[in-house]
Structures are given as structure tokens and as C-alpha cells.
Design a protein around this motif. Sequence first.
Motif, mmCIF file in Angstrom:
data_model
loop_
_atom_site.group_PDB
_atom_site.id
_atom_site.type_symbol
_atom_site.label_atom_id
_atom_site.label_comp_id
_atom_site.label_asym_id
_atom_site.label_seq_id
_atom_site.Cartn_x
_atom_site.Cartn_y
_atom_site.Cartn_z
ATOM 1 N N ARG A 81 46.111 26.246 33.719
ATOM 2 C CA ARG A 81 46.358 27.564 34.311
ATOM 3 C C ARG A 81 47.854 27.708 34.579
ATOM 4 O O ARG A 81 48.465 26.815 35.174
ATOM 5 C CB ARG A 81 45.559 27.730 35.601
ATOM 6 C CG ARG A 81 45.659 29.119 36.214
ATOM 7 C CD ARG A 81 44.667 29.277 37.354
ATOM 8 N NE ARG A 81 43.312 29.223 36.874
ATOM 9 C CZ ARG A 81 42.661 30.265 36.352
ATOM 10 N NH1 ARG A 81 43.292 31.434 36.233
ATOM 11 N NH2 ARG A 81 41.421 30.151 35.947
ATOM 12 N N LYS A 83 51.360 30.436 35.466
ATOM 13 C CA LYS A 83 51.824 31.644 36.138
ATOM 14 C C LYS A 83 52.755 32.427 35.232
ATOM 15 O O LYS A 83 53.337 31.879 34.290
ATOM 16 C CB LYS A 83 52.556 31.276 37.440
ATOM 17 C CG LYS A 83 51.688 30.588 38.484
ATOM 18 C CD LYS A 83 50.648 31.543 39.053
ATOM 19 C CE LYS A 83 49.867 30.885 40.185
ATOM 20 N NZ LYS A 83 48.861 31.814 40.753
ATOM 21 N N SER A 84 52.915 33.690 35.539
ATOM 22 C CA SER A 84 53.839 34.517 34.783
ATOM 23 C C SER A 84 55.261 33.960 34.901
ATOM 24 O O SER A 84 55.729 33.645 35.998
ATOM 25 C CB SER A 84 53.790 35.956 35.300
ATOM 26 O OG SER A 84 54.728 36.772 34.635
ATOM 27 N N GLN A 86 56.273 31.074 33.644
ATOM 28 C CA GLN A 86 56.296 29.619 33.537
ATOM 29 C C GLN A 86 56.617 29.211 32.098
ATOM 30 O O GLN A 86 56.147 29.804 31.131
ATOM 31 C CB GLN A 86 54.950 29.042 33.965
ATOM 32 C CG GLN A 86 54.874 27.519 33.914
ATOM 33 C CD GLN A 86 53.565 27.008 34.480
ATOM 34 O OE1 GLN A 86 52.890 27.696 35.252
ATOM 35 N NE2 GLN A 86 53.195 25.803 34.098
ATOM 36 N N SER A 173 55.400 32.166 29.711
ATOM 37 C CA SER A 173 54.145 32.906 29.794
ATOM 38 C C SER A 173 54.414 34.322 30.302
ATOM 39 O O SER A 173 55.069 34.495 31.334
ATOM 40 C CB SER A 173 53.170 32.199 30.731
ATOM 41 O OG SER A 173 51.996 32.977 30.905
ATOM 42 N N ASP A 176 49.886 35.669 34.235
ATOM 43 C CA ASP A 176 49.040 34.596 34.761
ATOM 44 C C ASP A 176 47.836 34.424 33.839
ATOM 45 O O ASP A 176 47.298 35.397 33.318
ATOM 46 C CB ASP A 176 48.556 34.938 36.172
ATOM 47 C CG ASP A 176 49.693 35.034 37.171
ATOM 48 O OD1 ASP A 176 50.821 34.644 36.815
ATOM 49 O OD2 ASP A 176 49.459 35.503 38.298
ATOM 50 N N ASP A 203 44.157 35.948 30.619
ATOM 51 C CA ASP A 203 43.991 36.275 32.036
ATOM 52 C C ASP A 203 42.501 36.345 32.317
ATOM 53 O O ASP A 203 41.821 37.310 31.959
ATOM 54 C CB ASP A 203 44.667 37.619 32.345
ATOM 55 C CG ASP A 203 44.513 38.008 33.821
ATOM 56 O OD1 ASP A 203 43.923 37.218 34.592
ATOM 57 O OD2 ASP A 203 44.982 39.103 34.183
ATOM 58 N N SER A 205 40.945 36.089 35.375
ATOM 59 C CA SER A 205 40.549 36.401 36.749
ATOM 60 C C SER A 205 39.375 37.374 36.749
ATOM 61 O O SER A 205 38.441 37.257 37.539
ATOM 62 C CB SER A 205 41.731 37.008 37.517
ATOM 63 O OG SER A 205 42.233 38.151 36.847
#
Length: 383
Positions: A81, A83-84, A86, A173, A176, A203, A205
Motif C-alpha cells: 500500500r 501514498k500519493s 511516494q 505514485s 493512494d 485505489d 478504499s
Amino acid sequence: MKNQVERLWLVGMFISCLVLSGCKEAPQAQMETTYEVMTLAPTDRVLLSNYSATIRGRQDIEIYPQVGGTLTKVCVTEGQRVKSGQALFIIDQVPYEAALQTALANVEAAKASLATSQLTYDSKQELYKQNVVSEFDLSTAKNSLLAAKAQLAQAKAQEVSARNNLSYTVVKSPADGVVGTLPYRVGALVSASLPEPLTTVSDNSDMYVYFSLTENQLLGLIRQYGSKDEALKQMPEIDLQLNDRSAYPQKGRIETISGVIDRNTGTVSLRAVFPNENGLLHSGGAGNVILPVQKTDALVIPQVATYEIQDKVYVFKVVDGKAQSAHVQVTRVNGGKEYIVDNGLQAGDRIVTEGVGLLREGTPIREKTTSEPVVTDNQTKEE
């Protein structure tokens, strides 16, 4: 002695006849059979319809490099996983750092050339005021100054491009999500024209679940709710059955209905969204959407009241006290335990609901009533 034996034989035969006649008379009292009968009346039911579905992440972003070069580092692992912003990959930065240094040097050279051109122009202006140089000389100096300014602007643009290219060597990235497969490893030569992406960031989520309805089903929804927009507002939450036939614990809602019907399949695409807090759903998965549809004023009959012949469903109606077969068109509900009658019966009809497989056309039907006496073991013994 012989006569006595004959008399005993005759007495035995007489007793056997009495016993046999008693056995034959016993079932005679049970020949008349009663049947449960129901009268059809309109009622409401919820239809649960299954539709094949595909599961996608809210965003499935394919990651391609914007510059070419050799991969020097892979910063993530499959399924990680992120993050934006990264870092995912690093491409060889040496040639791009050199290009940036060259661009910076060109900027400095352009600045110096501009300063020289500015001094020349200023000098020509003073000399022109004193009528020492001609207007042509002044215009030439001015043009040289404009060219120097343009060269500086070009050098700065090249610097920006070189900085961007250097920054693109660190592939980050854009959102996320979860990292997909990693087909390229350290040492691989990559470029923007790769046949497949470096990876995919999904994504997860919330998950999008796509399924299709036929044109007739879409028309039915619009008629039921008044419009497509009202259908989206008023339709109840839906369930999702996963690929292993288990039920997804959280419900989803339909967000969009496509406004275009596919000419090849005659279907329209719908998109539902399901929460994915526990990460149980994965992009690229499959399942079945269970869509509830309210059916009002429907005629519902139990499955046991029907029988099938060559894939056609029949019931026995009670007409003038006799069984009369009737072909019906039905829709399965409640897991197949009940049928909604689409055609073949109407409200007020009476049908037999038990022992249907043993009935024949014209069989007399005596309906069961709650007032019929029930024979107990004690009553049998007393008799």
C-alpha cells in the motif's frame, strides 16, 4: 378322524376369509383423499435477481515512465500500500543530471550575452543622440539585445525541461492505493513506449462493481421509478456475492447507469460502489450483484404446487370440484421456494398445493378443512 380334520380345515378357511375381507374393507374407508387448496390473491414480493459483475478499484492507474533509461532501483513490492507522491521506481539519473548542468551553463552564457547586448545598445543610444552613429546602427544593437533576451528565455526553458526530466527519473505514485505486479526489475531498460506499464496502482478504499441490465429490464426500472435519475435515488442498497459464493458483508449502492445501450449485447452498463475497509475486494475480481426489485400486486404460489413437463410449469386448478391442469409462466423468488405467476392464472383462482404429482386431469378434489376430525392413537385403541 378324517371328518374331524375336514371340519377343522373348513373352519380355518372360513376364518381366513373373514380376515381377508376385513383387510380389504379397512383401506376402503381411506380411499377418499383430501387436498390443500389455496385461493390466489395479489400480494407484494421482493425479487432478488443475480447479475454477473466485475470488480475494479476506484482508480486503476497504469504507471509508465516519462523518460527512458535503466532502472536502478525498485522502491516497492507487489501488493504494498502506497501514498500519493511516494517513490516507486528510480531510473538512472546520471545523464539527466548532466543535461541539467548543461542547461544551467547555457543560462549563464545567455545571461552574459544579454548583458553585453544591453551595454552595446545603451552605448549606441548615447552615440545616436550625439549623431555619432546612424539609426541603422542603433536598430542593429536593439535587435541584438532582443535576440539575447530570446536566447536567455530559451536557455531557461531548457533548464526547466532538464529539471523535469531529472525529476521524472523518480517515478512516483499519483494516488493512494495498492501496487500491482512488477514486471520490470533493476537493470531493465524502460521508456515511455513500454508494451506494458511498470505497475498499476489501484485505489481500493472503495470498489467499483460493474454489471449489465437488458434493455427491457432498464425500461422496467424507469417505468417503476419514473426516470433514470429517480431510480438512482430511490433504488435500495444491493448485495454482492463473491466468487466463492460467499456473501460480502457490506452493502453497496448503484451510482451510475449508462445512457448508451450496447448494440452488440443489447445491454446497458451500471456501476455500483462498495466500501472496502477490510481489503477483501480486489481489483480485477468477479462476483454476482444481487439486485432487489419490488413486485407489487403479484400472484405468488408455492413451488410445491407446481409440476414440470418438458421444462414447462403446470398447476392444477380446482374447477367445478375437479382438478384441471393449467400451464403457467413463473419467476422464481425466495430461493426457488415460491413462484411469481407472470401468466396463466388470475386473482381468485383456486389451485391444489399438495400431492400435485399424484393428481390426474379430472380427479375429484375434496378440500381439507380445519374442522376435519383427527384420529388419535387412544381413539383407535378404544374402537
